[in-house]
Design a protein around this motif. Structure first.
Motif, mmCIF file in Angstrom:
data_model
loop_
_atom_site.group_PDB
_atom_site.id
_atom_site.type_symbol
_atom_site.label_atom_id
_atom_site.label_comp_id
_atom_site.label_asym_id
_atom_site.label_seq_id
_atom_site.Cartn_x
_atom_site.Cartn_y
_atom_site.Cartn_z
ATOM 1 N N LEU A 125 2.415 16.481 -6.807
ATOM 2 C CA LEU A 125 1.496 15.574 -6.546
ATOM 3 C C LEU A 125 1.062 16.062 -4.919
ATOM 4 O O LEU A 125 1.714 16.410 -4.237
ATOM 5 N N GLU A 126 -0.149 15.953 -4.794
ATOM 6 C CA GLU A 126 -1.005 15.936 -3.427
ATOM 7 C C GLU A 126 -1.511 14.734 -3.026
ATOM 8 O O GLU A 126 -2.118 13.855 -3.719
ATOM 9 N N GLN A 127 -1.436 14.577 -1.668
ATOM 10 C CA GLN A 127 -2.038 13.349 -0.869
ATOM 11 C C GLN A 127 -3.420 13.560 -0.919
ATOM 12 O O GLN A 127 -3.808 14.682 -0.453
ATOM 13 N N VAL A 128 -4.218 12.810 -1.292
ATOM 14 C CA VAL A 128 -5.593 12.567 -1.500
ATOM 15 C C VAL A 128 -6.004 11.387 -0.713
ATOM 16 O O VAL A 128 -6.342 10.287 -1.404
ATOM 17 N N PRO A 129 -6.104 11.204 0.621
ATOM 18 C CA PRO A 129 -6.142 9.797 1.360
ATOM 19 C C PRO A 129 -7.706 9.414 0.884
ATOM 20 O O PRO A 129 -8.714 10.114 0.976
ATOM 21 N N ARG A 130 -7.659 8.113 0.803
ATOM 22 C CA ARG A 130 -8.937 7.459 0.187
ATOM 23 C C ARG A 130 -9.482 6.476 1.618
ATOM 24 O O ARG A 130 -11.022 6.289 1.584
ATOM 25 N N SER A 131 -8.682 6.085 2.270
ATOM 26 C CA SER A 131 -9.024 5.341 3.125
ATOM 27 C C SER A 131 -8.131 5.429 4.405
ATOM 28 O O SER A 131 -6.966 5.706 4.327
ATOM 29 N N SER A 132 -8.666 4.971 5.788
ATOM 30 C CA SER A 132 -7.644 4.978 6.887
ATOM 31 C C SER A 132 -6.741 3.875 6.725
ATOM 32 O O SER A 132 -5.339 4.073 7.155
ATOM 33 N N LEU A 133 -7.162 2.823 6.035
ATOM 34 C CA LEU A 133 -6.306 1.590 5.782
ATOM 35 C C LEU A 133 -5.149 2.088 5.235
ATOM 36 O O LEU A 133 -3.843 1.761 5.433
ATOM 37 N N THR A 134 -5.277 2.700 3.912
ATOM 38 C CA THR A 134 -4.000 3.236 3.112
ATOM 39 C C THR A 134 -3.308 4.155 3.620
ATOM 40 O O THR A 134 -2.192 4.126 3.478
ATOM 41 N N ALA A 135 -3.794 4.994 4.462
ATOM 42 C CA ALA A 135 -3.057 6.004 5.105
ATOM 43 C C ALA A 135 -1.948 5.233 6.144
ATOM 44 O O ALA A 135 -0.731 5.729 6.240
ATOM 45 N N VAL A 136 -2.666 4.253 6.894
ATOM 46 C CA VAL A 136 -1.775 3.440 7.880
ATOM 47 C C VAL A 136 -0.766 2.614 6.971
ATOM 48 O O VAL A 136 0.395 2.551 7.578
ATOM 49 N N LEU A 137 -1.102 2.064 6.037
ATOM 50 C CA LEU A 137 -0.309 1.168 5.331
ATOM 51 C C LEU A 137 0.946 2.186 4.748
ATOM 52 O O LEU A 137 2.040 1.652 4.626
ATOM 53 N N GLY A 138 0.451 3.138 4.178
ATOM 54 C CA GLY A 138 1.395 4.128 3.792
ATOM 55 C C GLY A 138 2.600 4.722 4.577
ATOM 56 O O GLY A 138 3.778 4.376 4.563
ATOM 57 N N GLU A 139 2.153 4.928 5.946
ATOM 58 C CA GLU A 139 2.975 5.346 7.011
ATOM 59 C C GLU A 139 4.116 4.243 7.411
ATOM 60 O O GLU A 139 5.077 4.401 7.537
ATOM 61 N N ALA A 140 3.418 2.770 7.394
ATOM 62 C CA ALA A 140 4.259 1.696 7.750
ATOM 63 C C ALA A 140 5.366 1.377 6.658
ATOM 64 O O ALA A 140 6.480 1.138 6.873
ATOM 65 N N LEU A 141 4.950 1.608 5.386
ATOM 66 C CA LEU A 141 5.903 1.628 4.281
ATOM 67 C C LEU A 141 6.895 2.631 4.507
ATOM 68 O O LEU A 141 8.202 2.376 4.017
ATOM 69 N N ASP A 142 6.626 3.813 4.732
ATOM 70 C CA ASP A 142 7.538 5.056 4.813
ATOM 71 C C ASP A 142 8.571 4.571 6.100
ATOM 72 O O ASP A 142 9.626 4.900 5.723
ATOM 73 N N LEU A 143 7.891 4.085 6.956
ATOM 74 C CA LEU A 143 8.759 3.671 8.316
ATOM 75 C C LEU A 143 9.601 2.683 7.941
ATOM 76 O O LEU A 143 10.959 2.646 8.271
ATOM 77 N N ALA A 144 9.240 1.775 7.190
ATOM 78 C CA ALA A 144 10.141 0.557 6.704
ATOM 79 C C ALA A 144 11.164 1.038 5.978
ATOM 80 O O ALA A 144 12.530 0.508 5.990
ATOM 81 N N LEU A 145 11.036 1.868 4.983
ATOM 82 C CA LEU A 145 12.018 2.373 3.978
ATOM 83 C C LEU A 145 13.077 3.410 4.771
ATOM 84 O O LEU A 145 14.185 2.991 4.714
ATOM 85 N N ALA A 146 12.735 4.108 6.008
ATOM 86 C CA ALA A 146 13.667 4.711 6.723
ATOM 87 C C ALA A 146 14.455 3.892 7.536
ATOM 88 O O ALA A 146 15.577 3.923 7.711
ATOM 89 N N ALA A 147 13.894 2.748 8.202
ATOM 90 C CA ALA A 147 14.714 1.681 8.831
ATOM 91 C C ALA A 147 15.719 0.987 7.952
ATOM 92 O O ALA A 147 16.643 0.776 8.165
ATOM 93 N N GLY A 148 15.268 0.877 6.524
ATOM 94 C CA GLY A 148 15.947 -0.136 5.881
ATOM 95 C C GLY A 148 17.084 0.952 5.388
ATOM 96 O O GLY A 148 18.223 0.315 5.151
#
Length: 169
Positions: A125-148
């Motif tokens: 799979l390759e990342q194909v960003p559709r908007s800056s909002l989903t890019a920021v949301l994705g990074e926030a979810l990834d950070l929450a996963l790392a912290a959890g």
């Protein structure tokens, strides 16, 4: 990951229960500073995920077809097929990362004499960003996963420190 728990890798809504490996590649853009020998990392340019898994059981061909259907849904056809794909691509959720806006670029299925009732699958799979909002949301979810994940006991936490990573007995 917690000991004894089989957490599937989710590609869209398809769970892969017997993943043998998962590789995350990230590339970064380098910009030269004008009139200088210095360079600076500017932004991430590419994120790819490769998942190797085994499809087992009676539902293996249904999972195969589901992966093929998601791969055939190109970026141009995605809004017609699934209106939510206008806003985001395929999410990939696993113990290493949560990545939104992914798109399947390669599928490989293998069946062998040794495993007649199973299919080996490789999904890239390759990342194909559709908007800056989903890019920021994705990074926030990834950070929450790392912290959890930092709070979850792991198998290596159960082994005495002196025996980890080639330490002395």
């Amino acid at each position: 990951m917690a000991a004894g728990v089989n957490v599937p890798v989710l590609i869209g809504a398809v769970p892969l229960l017997t993943v043998t490996s998962l590789t995350l590649n990230e590339g970064y853009q380098v910009a030269r500073i004008a009139g200088s020998r210095l360079a600076q990392m500017v932004s991430p340019t590419a994120r790819t995920i490769t998942v190797e898994a085994v499809l087992v059981g009676r539902t293996r061909l249904l999972i195969k077809k589901s992966l093929e259907a998601m791969a055939l849904t190109s970026r141009a056809l995605a809004p017609a097929t699934a209106p939510a794909m206008n806003l985001a691509g395929l999410p990939v959720v696993c113990g290493m990362t949560i990545s939104l806006d992914m798109q399947i670029t390669s599928l490989r299925f293998t069946q062998s004499n040794q495993k007649r009732d199973a299919l080996d699958v490789s999904v890239t799979l390759e990342q194909v960003p559709r908007s800056s909002l989903t890019a920021v949301l994705g990074e926030a979810l990834d950070l929450a996963l790392a912290a959890g994940m930092a709070a979850v006991p792991t198998v290596s936490d159960m082994v005495p420190a002196r025996r980890q990573l080639g330490g002395l007995v």
